[in-house]
Design a protein around this motif. Structure first.
Motif, short mmCIF file in Angstrom:
data_model
loop_
_atom_site.label_atom_id
_atom_site.label_comp_id
_atom_site.label_asym_id
_atom_site.label_seq_id
_atom_site.Cartn_x
_atom_site.Cartn_y
_atom_site.Cartn_z
N SER A 116 32.54 39.27 28.25
CA SER A 116 33.92 38.81 28.45
C SER A 116 34.66 39.78 29.34
CB SER A 116 34.65 38.70 27.11
OG SER A 116 34.05 37.75 26.29
N LEU A 117 35.60 39.26 30.13
CA LEU A 117 36.37 40.08 31.06
C LEU A 117 37.79 40.27 30.55
CD1 LEU A 117 35.29 38.52 34.47
CD2 LEU A 117 34.43 40.62 33.40
N ILE A 118 38.32 41.46 30.75
CA ILE A 118 39.72 41.77 30.45
C ILE A 118 40.35 42.23 31.76
CG2 ILE A 118 41.32 43.22 29.14
CD1 ILE A 118 37.89 43.18 27.85
N ILE A 119 41.42 41.56 32.15
CA ILE A 119 42.16 41.94 33.34
C ILE A 119 43.51 42.45 32.86
CG2 ILE A 119 43.15 41.16 35.53
CD1 ILE A 119 41.07 38.81 35.36
N SER A 120 43.83 43.69 33.18
CA SER A 120 45.10 44.26 32.74
C SER A 120 45.81 44.90 33.91
CB SER A 120 44.87 45.28 31.62
OG SER A 120 44.06 46.35 32.07
N LEU A 132 34.70 49.62 32.87
CA LEU A 132 35.63 49.40 33.98
C LEU A 132 34.84 48.95 35.20
CD1 LEU A 132 38.54 49.54 35.05
CD2 LEU A 132 38.05 51.92 35.70
N LEU A 133 35.13 47.74 35.68
CA LEU A 133 34.43 47.19 36.85
C LEU A 133 35.19 47.47 38.14
CD1 LEU A 133 33.39 43.70 35.43
CD2 LEU A 133 32.03 45.80 35.51
N HIS A 148 43.31 46.17 36.68
CA HIS A 148 42.04 46.71 36.19
C HIS A 148 41.22 45.55 35.64
CE1 HIS A 148 43.90 50.67 36.42
NE2 HIS A 148 44.93 50.15 35.78
N VAL A 149 39.94 45.52 35.99
CA VAL A 149 39.02 44.52 35.43
C VAL A 149 37.97 45.27 34.63
CG1 VAL A 149 37.39 42.66 35.94
CG2 VAL A 149 39.39 43.01 37.42
#
Length: 179
Positions: A116-120, A132-133, A148-149
């Protein structure tokens, strides 16, 4: 982005712009905004309803520029209480969030499925369960913001660090200073 249609969450969805953008940018199966302020929620509900009506109108004209079925829900609730653990992509516009609040969000993000991805914005969620991608500063209508992805890692049965709440009895395993 998930290869197949997934579920997108916007935590603290405000006027609903990120949810509408998500529909336009990816074929999500479901888009959910969670907003605690009722007056702001009403604005987002009206905006998403207008968007759905416009999409239907243009699709009836055979332009097919919008998804044929748009499953969007603008939900009144607290992002620390609502369950968003089924999210494939979670967006958090965290510019004004305090470290303690981000710590609580981070603990909940650890319950997302691996991959799952988190974009903040502004803050990353510091956890050995999150990778951290990318971090990029981008121009927005309000100036520059850092996006931040992060991706939920696959880990061998690591205990959850979700804070104890009325709906959770699991103990925390990290300190708030980690955020």
């Amino acid at each position: 982005m998930p290869k197949s249609p997934g579920i997108f969450y916007d935590l603290g969805s405000g006027s609903g712009r990120a949810c509408i953008s998500a529909i336009l940018l990816h074929d999500f199966r479901k888009v959910i905004g969670i907003e605690i302020l009722e007056d702001v929620l009403k604005i987002s509900q009206k905006a998403t309803k207008n968007f759905q009506e416009e999409a239907k109108f243009w699709n009836e004209k055979k332009l097919n520029i919008f998804p044929t079925e748009i499953d969007i829900e603008m939900r009144h609730g607290d992002m620390l209480v609502e369950d968003w653990s089924d999210g494939d992509v979670v967006f958090i516009n965290a510019g004004n969030y305090e470290s303690k609040f981000m710590y609580e969000i981070r603990a909940l993000a650890e319950d997302l499925a691996p991959g799952s991805l988190i974009i903040s914005t502004t803050h990353t969620l510091v956890s050995d369960k999150l990778e951290l991608l990318s971090s990029r500063q981008l121009s927005t209508g309000h100036g520059y913001m850092t996006f931040h992805v992060q991706r939920r890692r696959k880990l061998k049965s690591a205990p959850s660090s979700r804070p104890m709440t009325a709906s959770s009895s699991r103990a925390m395993t990290a300190t708030p200073s980690a955020v």
